[in-house]
Design an enzyme around this catalytic site. Structure first.
Site, mmCIF file in Angstrom:
data_model
loop_
_atom_site.group_PDB
_atom_site.id
_atom_site.type_symbol
_atom_site.label_atom_id
_atom_site.label_comp_id
_atom_site.label_asym_id
_atom_site.label_seq_id
_atom_site.Cartn_x
_atom_site.Cartn_y
_atom_site.Cartn_z
ATOM 1 N N ASP A 80 32.137 41.622 49.349
ATOM 2 C CA ASP A 80 31.609 41.581 50.710
ATOM 3 C C ASP A 80 31.183 42.958 51.200
ATOM 4 O O ASP A 80 30.628 43.074 52.296
ATOM 5 C CB ASP A 80 32.646 40.977 51.666
ATOM 6 N N ASP A 85 44.029 31.562 54.963
ATOM 7 C CA ASP A 85 44.866 30.925 53.953
ATOM 8 C C ASP A 85 45.802 29.900 54.575
ATOM 9 O O ASP A 85 45.902 28.755 54.103
ATOM 10 C CB ASP A 85 45.658 31.993 53.186
#
Length: 750
Positions: free
Chosen positions: A134, A464
């Site tokens: 990223d 998550d």
């Protein structure tokens, strides 16, 4: 054949914890008794007593949640030696690695993680490794290209000699001098060659990082010539494409991905990166199982993939287990865990306990997923192989149901294969590049279910936990194996600012989930989340909320000393035994947990201390961030944690002394310390009396509590008198002093 299928692949074993349960219940009984005492005597006391009651009510509720979560600990044992007999043809596994910043996450760390993944004890032609960058860094890409060349030597070396630790930077810390036989002589030569090659690789990456541009931005690097980190097109490079048959000399597929980013398009941080990895890998290899790890979390146990398959391939697991979560373990942590972030006891007791309910939460790294579960499959659909999305023969009869996955026909076809568990999907990496570019575009998810019902879920910085919660809501379970040696090892933040930043991000993300429409509060009634699993999730998600009662309770002793009040029973009152017993039993209970896991008393104290510091600072700021977001005044920002490159295991003052910076996150702790110092100083100078009535020692309990708070925040006291990164900046001291003076003034006038 019957004998083959009678071979167990794994078993779930209950752990005995009778003494632990007895101590937990005893402490819960004492906490409830203290609340009843508060209520009984509430009319005889004022605001301080009421505030103490509310704080202790939260502590009691929080302890009840924790006891419920730890009540049924289990252990998972795997038998990978039986895997080959049960499943001669092992399934494909896609491995995902994510990185976002080449400065905070140095490429040499990422390279070691990838090399350890490529060298796992699993057929190379069954593996593919995908790196999401990223940061769109040419340095990261360059490092990956060089690492792929080294991998052609490293992977065969590891498999030939059955190397245990397959991250080179860890493996070469030891020198096998003792080998003397002829066979070992060959090994020693190969070892020296490998070490020289790795040192050369490290040197090339290090030199590349020092220069503004170590490469000519032409050829395969040309696409990086005019890119910005937050504004660039998709970059996908197939660095290693394994087209050979399985052999020890093979290296798994290796693919570099930097998804498209544009300033006016939300990219959803790590969750967005994981969804792009899922789609690209679905087109290229479409493995039914996916492993994701952070860039610093290398494979420490080469059998980890086989161990995970033992739990995922069992016929019963197909209908029950959605993912296998390995605990987060760390290497070369500072001695005695001064920042309380190595999580050993948390994993040992809470992790095993939640595993005995519906399974552990997804913690973002070291986790094996079923692809079809990530695609939104429910347990009921598992037996019917995704009937909601395909016809019986697995061919697309209508594209309408698959619009939730996007407009790519190629990807929709791969989804069909994944949901019905059908093999034979064309996995030509080079031939999939055009479609891969399409599904990596920042606008691909518009009008789809990505991030809401499919893939990694958006809406929280802890992507998550919210993704795991969504899976558990459907009735899926998860497992929590704790092999020896640990499956994965990573690096924990080794400084005060980095540790606080991580804790703040966790608290922010968890509270975002609790107050969102994906909260587990009603999931027990409307979905398939077990009630005790809801209690476990609520305990985790409410970390940030606990900062308010923690901070208020920590300030109460100082307030009482300055205002000549009290929040504890009088010394001569038998009721004083209740808070005294709570204090003693709690500390002995937690100390027992640490000693049983082989951790020192000093580490126990450091963790207890950091628990108070985090609650009064990182968790408080995490809560404030969510409140401001709900009010529409600001949005939460994802902060990448600095990864430590140290690998020599040295323990120096640099890691054992608390460090500070000018962040406002240190203001509450500094203020609390100054307030208690003022109260104790006033008491010692007899500016405030210790006795309220003649013969009645009223303030002794408050004084002892104030001293305890000072001990917990001792790093802040030391920071007041130090300079540099070990000292509290003058700007923070000024802000804290101003707040402390306001607090003292309010105490005197109350």
């Amino acid at each position: 054949m019957a004998n083959e299928f009678s071979l167990a692949l794994y078993e779930k074993v209950a752990c005995k914890n009778i003494i632990q349960r007895a101590l937990d219940i005893a402490l819960l009984f004492l906490l409830v008794s203290l609340l009843f005492y508060r209520l009984y005597s509430l009319n005889n006391h004022g605001f301080v007593w009421l505030l103490a009651f509310f704080c202790e009510s939260w502590f009691t509720f929080n302890w009840f949640l924790l006891v419920s979560s730890k009540w049924n600990p289990v252990d998972f044992k795997t038998y990978p030696e039986n895997l080959a007999q049960r499943f001669p043809e092992l399934p494909l596994v896609d491995m995902f690695v994510t990185t976002a910043d080449p400065v905070l996450e140095p490429p040499i760390i990422t390279v070691n993680t990838i090399l350890s993944l490529l060298a796992v004890d699993y057929p190379a032609d069954k593996l593919a490794c995908y790196l999401s960058d990223d940061g769109c860094s040419p340095l990261t890409f360059y490092s990956l290209v060089e690492a792929s060349k080294f991998a052609k030597l490293w992977v065969p070396f590891c498999k030939k000699y059955k190397i245990q630790v397959r991250a080179p930077f860890r493996y070469f810390l030891d020198d096998p001098i003792s080998f003397t036989s002829s066979a070992n002589s060959e090994f020693r030569q190969d070892w020296k060659k490998m070490k020289a090659e790795y040192e050369h690789l490290s040197l090339k990456i290090e030199e590349a990082g020092r220069k503004s541009g170590p490469w000519d931005l032409t050829g395969e690097f040309a696409i990086f010539s005019n890119v910005e980190r937050s504004n660039h097109p998709t970059i996908i490079k197939a660095i290693g494409d394994n087209k050979q048959s399985s052999s020890d000399g093979d290296v798994p597929h290796l693919v570099y991905i930097s998804r498209e980013k544009r300033p006016k398009h939300a990219h959803h941080y790590k969750a967005g990166a994981m969804n792009v990895l899922t789609r690209v890998s679905g087109l290229m290899t479409n493995a039914p199982y996916m492993l994701n790890v952070d860039c610093d979390m290398f494979v420490n146990n080469p059998q980890v993939v086989r161990q995970a398959m033992c739990q995922l391939l069992d016929s019963k697991s197909e209908r029950e287990i959605a993912f296998v979560q390995y605990p987060q373990c760390f290497y070369d942590g500072p001695k005695d865990d001064p920042y309380g972030n190595q999580l050993v006891v948390l994993m040992e007791y809470l992790g095993r306990g939640i595993a005995g309910i519906q399974g552990p939460c997804y913690s973002g790294t070291g986790c094996f997923h079923r692809r079809k579960v990530i695609y939104g499959l429910w347990p009921d659909d598992s037996e019917n192989q995704g009937r909601n999305h395909t016809s019986i023969d697995g061919k697309l009869t209508d594209n309408e149901p698959l619009k939730e996955f996007g407009k790519s026909k190629e990807f929709s076809e791969s989804v069909t294969y994944a949901l019905i568990g059908k093999k034979g999907f064309s996995n030509n990496i080079s031939g999939s590049l055009e479609a891969a570019f399409q599904v990596s575009r920042c606008g691909y998810e518009f009008g789809t279910s990505w991030g809401t019902k499919v893939g990694w879920i958006y809406g929280s910085m802890t992507e998550d936990v919210i993704t795991g919660l969504t899976i558990h809501k459907k009735g899926w379970k998860s497992t929590f194996p704790m092999p020896n040696p640990p499956a994965f090892l990573g690096c924990a933040p080794s400084g005060g600012p980095a540790a606080m930043t991580q804790q703040k991000r966790w608290a922010t993300g968890l509270l975002e989930i609790l107050v969102s429409d994906k909260s587990p509060i009603f999931a027990t009634l409307t979905d398939r989340l077990q009630f005790r699993m809801f209690l476990a999730y609520f305990w985790i998600l409410s970390w940030g909320l606990g900062s308010i009662p923690e901070l208020c309770y920590a300030a109460l002793p100082a307030y009482c000393i300055i205002a000549n009040s009290h929040f504890l029973p009088k010394v001569q009152d038998p009721a004083i035994l209740i808070p005294l017993a709570i204090f003693v039993i709690y500390n002995l209970l937690t100390l027992r947990e640490y000693l049983k896991t082989g951790i020192s008393i000093r580490a126990w104290w450091n963790n207890m201390r950091m628990g108070r510091i985090n609650a009064a600072s990182a968790y408080l700021f995490g809560t404030l961030s969510v409140v401001l977001k709900l009010l529409g005044l600001s949005d939460t920002v994802f902060e990448v944690t600095q990864k430590d490159q140290s690998s020599d295991g040295d323990q120096t003052n640099d890691t054992t002394n608390f460090t500070f910076d000018a962040s406002p996150i240190f203001v509450p702790g500094t203020t609390l310390m100054l307030v208690h110092l003022t109260a104790l100083l006033a008491l010692s100078l007899k500016l405030r009396p210790l006795v309220h009535d003649v013969g009645h020692v009223v303030g002794l309990g408050e004084v002892l509590c104030s001293i305890w708070v000072v001990l917990c925040f001792l790093p802040f006291l030391k920071g007041l008198f130090r300079t540099g990164k070990y000292g509290i900046p003058s700007s923070t001291i000024f802000k804290s002093t101003s707040l402390a003076l306001v607090f003292v003034y309010l105490c005197r006038t109350s």
